[in-house]
Design a protein around this motif. Sequence first.
Motif, PDB file in Angstrom:
ATOM      1  N   ILE A 154      11.079  -1.039 -20.565  1.00 36.59           N
ATOM      2  CA  ILE A 154      10.480   0.251 -20.205  1.00 36.59           C
ATOM      3  C   ILE A 154      11.335   1.453 -20.637  1.00 36.59           C
ATOM      4  O   ILE A 154      10.783   2.428 -21.155  1.00 36.59           O
ATOM      5  CB  ILE A 154      10.153   0.287 -18.692  1.00 36.59           C
ATOM      6  N   LEU A 188      10.403   1.837 -24.168  1.00 32.54           N
ATOM      7  CA  LEU A 188       8.975   1.944 -24.451  1.00 32.54           C
ATOM      8  C   LEU A 188       8.417   3.337 -24.160  1.00 32.54           C
ATOM      9  O   LEU A 188       7.649   3.877 -24.960  1.00 32.54           O
ATOM     10  CB  LEU A 188       8.217   0.898 -23.628  1.00 32.54           C
ATOM     11  N   ILE A 189       8.815   3.942 -23.042  1.00 34.73           N
ATOM     12  CA  ILE A 189       8.247   5.233 -22.655  1.00 34.73           C
ATOM     13  C   ILE A 189       8.626   6.345 -23.641  1.00 34.73           C
ATOM     14  O   ILE A 189       7.749   7.085 -24.098  1.00 34.73           O
ATOM     15  CB  ILE A 189       8.638   5.582 -21.197  1.00 34.73           C
ATOM     16  N   PRO A 190       9.918   6.501 -24.021  1.00 32.30           N
ATOM     17  CA  PRO A 190      10.219   7.543 -25.025  1.00 32.30           C
ATOM     18  C   PRO A 190       9.578   7.273 -26.380  1.00 32.30           C
ATOM     19  O   PRO A 190       9.152   8.214 -27.070  1.00 32.30           O
ATOM     20  CB  PRO A 190      11.747   7.505 -25.139  1.00 32.30           C
ATOM     21  N   ALA A 247       6.702   5.739 -26.912  1.00 34.21           N
ATOM     22  CA  ALA A 247       5.283   6.096 -26.787  1.00 34.21           C
ATOM     23  C   ALA A 247       5.115   7.617 -26.783  1.00 34.21           C
ATOM     24  O   ALA A 247       4.169   8.141 -27.392  1.00 34.21           O
ATOM     25  CB  ALA A 247       4.710   5.486 -25.503  1.00 34.21           C
ATOM     26  N   GLY A 248       6.022   8.325 -26.127  1.00 34.28           N
ATOM     27  CA  GLY A 248       5.958   9.790 -26.123  1.00 34.28           C
ATOM     28  C   GLY A 248       6.150  10.373 -27.507  1.00 34.28           C
ATOM     29  O   GLY A 248       5.467  11.323 -27.895  1.00 34.28           O
TER      30      GLY A 248
END
Length: 44
Positions: free
Chosen positions: A21, A24-26, A28-29
């Motif tokens: 995570i 993954l989050i940065p 995806a951003g």
Amino acid sequence: MAHAPEHTPEPDVAESIVHVIPWLIPLAGAILMFLLAFIAVMVG
């Protein structure tokens, strides 16, 4: 007398994803920002 087969617990899906995570989050951003900028440049 037969022994019952040993049941090994299956790895939890959420526990296998937790360590990904923070990457993954940065990512995806960044992809989302790139796509939005690309759309803005193509439209405008």
